[in-house]
Motif scaffolding. Structure first.
Motif, PDB file in Angstrom:
ATOM      1  N   MET A   1      -7.600   3.036 -13.228  1.00  0.00           N
ATOM      2  CA  MET A   1      -7.523   1.732 -12.595  1.00  0.00           C
ATOM      3  C   MET A   1      -6.131   1.147 -12.825  1.00  0.00           C
ATOM      4  SD  MET A   1     -10.081  -1.429 -13.130  1.00  0.00           S
ATOM      5  CE  MET A   1     -10.183  -2.618 -11.868  1.00  0.00           C
ATOM      6  N   SER A   2      -5.581   0.565 -11.797  1.00  0.00           N
ATOM      7  CA  SER A   2      -4.248  -0.016 -11.855  1.00  0.00           C
ATOM      8  C   SER A   2      -4.256  -1.342 -12.604  1.00  0.00           C
ATOM      9  CB  SER A   2      -3.735  -0.235 -10.428  1.00  0.00           C
ATOM     10  OG  SER A   2      -2.536  -0.957 -10.452  1.00  0.00           O
ATOM     11  N   ASP A   3      -3.114  -1.625 -13.272  1.00  0.00           N
ATOM     12  CA  ASP A   3      -2.963  -2.901 -13.964  1.00  0.00           C
ATOM     13  C   ASP A   3      -2.613  -4.028 -12.997  1.00  0.00           C
ATOM     14  OD1 ASP A   3      -1.397  -1.324 -16.818  1.00  0.00           O
ATOM     15  OD2 ASP A   3      -3.500  -1.791 -16.451  1.00  0.00           O
ATOM     16  N   GLN A   4      -2.234  -3.678 -11.764  1.00  0.00           N
ATOM     17  CA  GLN A   4      -1.865  -4.697 -10.785  1.00  0.00           C
ATOM     18  C   GLN A   4      -3.119  -5.292 -10.142  1.00  0.00           C
ATOM     19  OE1 GLN A   4       0.670  -2.502  -8.095  1.00  0.00           O
ATOM     20  NE2 GLN A   4       2.498  -3.286  -9.096  1.00  0.00           N
ATOM     21  N   PRO A   5      -3.138  -6.620 -10.000  1.00  0.00           N
ATOM     22  CA  PRO A   5      -4.296  -7.265  -9.382  1.00  0.00           C
ATOM     23  C   PRO A   5      -4.220  -7.301  -7.854  1.00  0.00           C
ATOM     24  CG  PRO A   5      -2.803  -8.928 -10.178  1.00  0.00           C
ATOM     25  CD  PRO A   5      -2.206  -7.588 -10.555  1.00  0.00           C
ATOM     26  N   TYR A   6      -3.363  -6.491  -7.251  1.00  0.00           N
ATOM     27  CA  TYR A   6      -3.200  -6.485  -5.797  1.00  0.00           C
ATOM     28  C   TYR A   6      -2.883  -5.080  -5.315  1.00  0.00           C
ATOM     29  CZ  TYR A   6       1.664  -6.618  -7.269  1.00  0.00           C
ATOM     30  OH  TYR A   6       2.848  -6.335  -7.884  1.00  0.00           O
ATOM     31  N   THR A   7      -3.096  -4.876  -4.028  1.00  0.00           N
ATOM     32  CA  THR A   7      -2.837  -3.580  -3.408  1.00  0.00           C
ATOM     33  C   THR A   7      -1.653  -3.686  -2.448  1.00  0.00           C
ATOM     34  OG1 THR A   7      -4.237  -4.010  -1.500  1.00  0.00           O
ATOM     35  CG2 THR A   7      -5.321  -3.075  -3.469  1.00  0.00           C
ATOM     36  N   ASP A   8      -1.212  -2.552  -1.952  1.00  0.00           N
ATOM     37  CA  ASP A   8      -0.169  -2.534  -0.938  1.00  0.00           C
ATOM     38  C   ASP A   8      -0.631  -3.310   0.301  1.00  0.00           C
ATOM     39  OD1 ASP A   8       2.399  -1.579   0.114  1.00  0.00           O
ATOM     40  OD2 ASP A   8       1.151  -0.406   1.488  1.00  0.00           O
ATOM     41  N   ASP A   9      -1.906  -3.174   0.660  1.00  0.00           N
ATOM     42  CA  ASP A   9      -2.443  -3.924   1.801  1.00  0.00           C
ATOM     43  C   ASP A   9      -2.389  -5.428   1.552  1.00  0.00           C
ATOM     44  OD1 ASP A   9      -5.063  -1.566   2.784  1.00  0.00           O
ATOM     45  OD2 ASP A   9      -2.926  -1.663   3.294  1.00  0.00           O
ATOM     46  N   ASP A  10      -2.607  -5.863   0.315  1.00  0.00           N
ATOM     47  CA  ASP A  10      -2.497  -7.284  -0.028  1.00  0.00           C
ATOM     48  C   ASP A  10      -1.067  -7.777   0.201  1.00  0.00           C
ATOM     49  OD1 ASP A  10      -4.629  -6.849  -2.900  1.00  0.00           O
ATOM     50  OD2 ASP A  10      -5.169  -7.466  -0.872  1.00  0.00           O
ATOM     51  N   LEU A  11      -0.087  -6.960  -0.214  1.00  0.00           N
ATOM     52  CA  LEU A  11       1.317  -7.330  -0.034  1.00  0.00           C
ATOM     53  C   LEU A  11       1.649  -7.457   1.448  1.00  0.00           C
ATOM     54  CD1 LEU A  11       2.921  -4.972  -2.705  1.00  0.00           C
ATOM     55  CD2 LEU A  11       2.574  -7.452  -2.873  1.00  0.00           C
ATOM     56  N   ARG A  12       1.161  -6.518   2.240  1.00  0.00           N
ATOM     57  CA  ARG A  12       1.415  -6.559   3.683  1.00  0.00           C
ATOM     58  C   ARG A  12       0.750  -7.776   4.328  1.00  0.00           C
ATOM     59  NH1 ARG A  12       1.334  -0.495   6.223  1.00  0.00           N
ATOM     60  NH2 ARG A  12       2.669   0.508   4.689  1.00  0.00           N
TER      61      ARG A  12
END
Length: 139
Positions: A1-12
């Motif tokens: 599991m990633s430590d980031q609370p967001y995905t690439d799709d969230d950034l887009r």
């Protein structure tokens, strides 16, 4: 599991939201002010005049109103633009448009990798145009 609370799709999605938020909604006065020192595109190659150099202040209100309407009536393609940029694609100036008596029926815009050779770009647009033309009645 990633430590980031967001995905690439969230950034887009956020980039598309912000790009969209900064486009439409400007007042006619804001449009007018923004165009004063901007060169007129068709004269840019000849180092032509800015809008305020070409037109007296009262005459600027008509193009400002038209530009404002174009901005506010523009299709929101923010999400497409964000995806193109994220994928490393750049838009081509070429486009294909099918016309009817009432105006455009559809328009295709193209985006390709910057390293795509010019002959391949040309073949892409021409090939798609030729294929579509097969399905249109000839006059």
């Amino acid at each position: 599991m990633s430590d980031q609370p967001y995905t690439d799709d969230d950034l887009r999605a956020e980039a598309a939201r912000q790009l969209s938020a900064h486009g439409p909604g400007a007042s006619r006065e804001q449009t007018y002010a923004a165009m004063l020192d901007a060169p007129i595109e068709s004269t840019r190659d000849t180092d032509g005049p800015t809008w305020s150099e070409a037109l007296d202040a009262p005459d600027l209100s008509t193009p400002a109103a038209t530009i404002n309407a174009l901005i506010n009536d523009a299709a929101d393609v923010s999400e497409w633009a964000v995806h193109l940029g994220a994928d490393g694609l750049e838009p081509l100036g070429e486009q294909l448009t099918a016309h009817t008596q009432n105006g455009p029926w559809f328009r295709l815009h193209f985006a390709v990798r910057p390293d795509m050779p010019d002959d391949m770009r040309r073949a892409l647009v021409e090939g798609i145009g030729q294929e579509i033309a097969k399905h249109f009645p000839t006059a």
